[in-house]
Design an enzyme around this catalytic site. Structure first.
Site, PDB file in Angstrom:
ATOM      1  N   ASP A  17       0.720  -1.235  -0.135  1.00 27.88           N
ATOM      2  CA  ASP A  17       0.118   0.071  -0.128  1.00 27.88           C
ATOM      3  C   ASP A  17       0.865   1.063   0.109  1.00 27.88           C
ATOM      4  O   ASP A  17       2.254   1.071  -0.079  1.00 27.88           O
ATOM      5  CB  ASP A  17      -1.084  -0.035   1.004  1.00 27.88           C
ATOM      6  CG  ASP A  17      -0.659   0.457   2.574  1.00 27.88           C
ATOM      7  OD1 ASP A  17       0.602   0.568   2.595  1.00 27.88           O
ATOM      8  OD2 ASP A  17      -1.273   1.004   3.184  1.00 27.88           O
ATOM      9  N   ASP A  30      -4.954  -5.889   8.631  1.00 30.29           N
ATOM     10  CA  ASP A  30      -3.733  -5.743   8.867  1.00 30.29           C
ATOM     11  C   ASP A  30      -3.484  -5.120  10.358  1.00 30.29           C
ATOM     12  O   ASP A  30      -4.600  -4.124  10.679  1.00 30.29           O
ATOM     13  CB  ASP A  30      -2.981  -5.047   8.110  1.00 30.29           C
ATOM     14  CG  ASP A  30      -3.274  -3.970   7.710  1.00 30.29           C
ATOM     15  OD1 ASP A  30      -2.825  -2.978   8.571  1.00 30.29           O
ATOM     16  OD2 ASP A  30      -4.021  -3.596   6.681  1.00 30.29           O
TER      17      ASP A  30
END
Ligand code: ZN
Length: 414
Positions: free
Chosen positions: A97, A261
């Site tokens: 990301d 996450d």
């Protein structure tokens, strides 16, 4: 349910000697130090989340956490070899990301869509999250006047994120990238998250990352997910970005969440005031024995003549020795508490944690832990001091968290 651990180049040095507090002089950090997934027989997560901003930093002078040499090696070897992800118990995945939390203060993300795609593709990632810009609303369930200036700012960031997701999708298809693209849903309320998910599905995404939820409490996350349910196609899978309360993962699963996450289990070991050491059903306070050497604040007070260095070192050593003796059955709990408290009075006179420490010492939770770190190092894991101890405790927490998750989800134990 897949758990991804955000990488921050956290490794432990297996050569570190806790008695002398020295390292093997022959140790080569990148070769010898171990990632959490290399410490346990079965990795404590399914994959890593790697943020571009952590690796590369970005132009306005914000440095990443990687050295130039590490970045080059990552590029040369690809993420799979760099992180040694081909684990004997099956390969781990890697998700990329942008690390939007690091640039939230900027007007626009510091990366172009092309740069981000290049980063994921070049480094051989399995999943890549489109460029996003975080919307910060700490109270998603409190109604806000739609004309409020914050709402306009939030809507602009949402539009920008959707626009990037659109470009990202098209470029990924044109380039025939090897990673699976995820679009990011940003929002400030259950309805606005639902809108993002609707748009992202229209673009073509069937895997969507829910962003900006780090400060949310479980009921707030659940309310947003419930609103998204109304839009979500049967095949759409959700990823929750950055979950700080991990107690309710099975409830998220009922709303299409298939991955998330979190750094919490790791970070709590040394950032939390209380919940430092995890057990399957509880948490404990780790016993703080600050380092006289290598603690800048303490060194300053010593130089200022506020603390006597020799006395500090004598008390520090005595506290550590007593803790080891206690673990070996050679000192009583009161002798040990006295030694720890005497030192802590010198360095932290305002804090008295004896009641918490008594509970930790009384229960000796490390004796019941089957993880290789607790089995090898014993009480050392429960001592809050320096990164080698603190990171081992963080790794232990990941191991316990993963087992808790298995139990909650009814999976086979490790
Ligand atoms: Zn353990």
């Amino acid at each position: 349910m897949k758990y991804f651990f955000p990488d921050s180049q956290d490794q432990i040095d297996p050569s570190f000697d806790f008695l002398t507090e020295e390292r093997d002089p022959m140790r080569v950090r990148q070769r010898d130090d171990l990632y959490a997934h290399e410490v346990f027989d079965s990795p404590p997560f399914h994959g890593l989340l790697v943020a571009k901003s952590i690796v590369d930093g970005y132009s306005s002078g914000v440095a990443g956490k990687y050295t130039g040499a590490q970045r080059n090696r990552l590029r040369r070897e690809g993420a799979r070899r760099f992180f040694r992800l081909d684990h004997v118990h099956g390969p781990l995945s890697i998700m990329g990301d942008c690390g939007a939390f690091t640039y939230h203060q900027l007007d626009e993300p510091p990366f172009t869509v092309e740069e981000v795609i290049e980063f994921y593709d070049r480094n051989d990632f399995d999943y890549g999250i489109s460029v996003d810009h975080i919307v910060f609303n700490l109270k998603p369930l409190t109604p806000v006047d739609p004309g409020h200036e914050s709402v306009q700012k939030w809507a602009d960031r949402q539009d920008l994120t959707l626009d990037y997701a659109n470009q990202f999708w098209k470029r990924c298809k044109d380039r025939k990238v090897r990673f699976e693209p995820l679009g990011v849903a940003q929002g400030w309320s259950p309805e606005s998250y639902a809108k993002s998910v609707r748009e992202l599905q229209r673009i073509g995404y069937s895997r969507i990352a829910m962003g900006g939820m780090v400060p949310y409490k479980t009921p707030e996350i659940l309310a947003c997910l419930a609103a998204v349910d109304g839009e979500r196609h049967a095949g759409t899978q959700l990823h929750l970005l950055g979950i700080s309360r991990c107690d309710n993962i099975p409830a998220f699963a009922e709303h299409g969440v298939t991955s998330f996450d979190s750094t919490s289990p790791f970070l709590q070991s040394f950032k939390d005031d209380r919940d430092n050491y995890y057990t399957p059903n509880s948490t404990y306070v780790a016993i703080r024995v600050k380092q006289v050497e290598g603690n800048p604040a303490l060194r300053k007070r010593i130089s200022a003549g506020e603390i006597d260095q020799r006395r500090a070192m004598t008390l520090e050593r005595a506290a550590l020795r007593r803790l080891r003796e206690y673990d070996a059955g050679l000192a009583t709990i009161d002798e040990t508490l006295t030694a720890v408290h005497e030192y802590s009075q010198l360095v932290d006179p305002k804090v008295d944690r004896r009641a918490d420490y008594r509970r930790t010492l009384q229960d000796m939770p490390w004796k019941d832990c089957k993880c290789p770190l607790c089995r090898k190092e014993g009480i050392t894991i429960a001592i809050f001091r320096g990164s080698e101890r603190n990171k081992r405790r963080g790794f232990h927490n990941l191991y316990v968290f993963r087992n808790r998750l298995r139990t909650q989800l009814g999976e086979d134990p490790m």
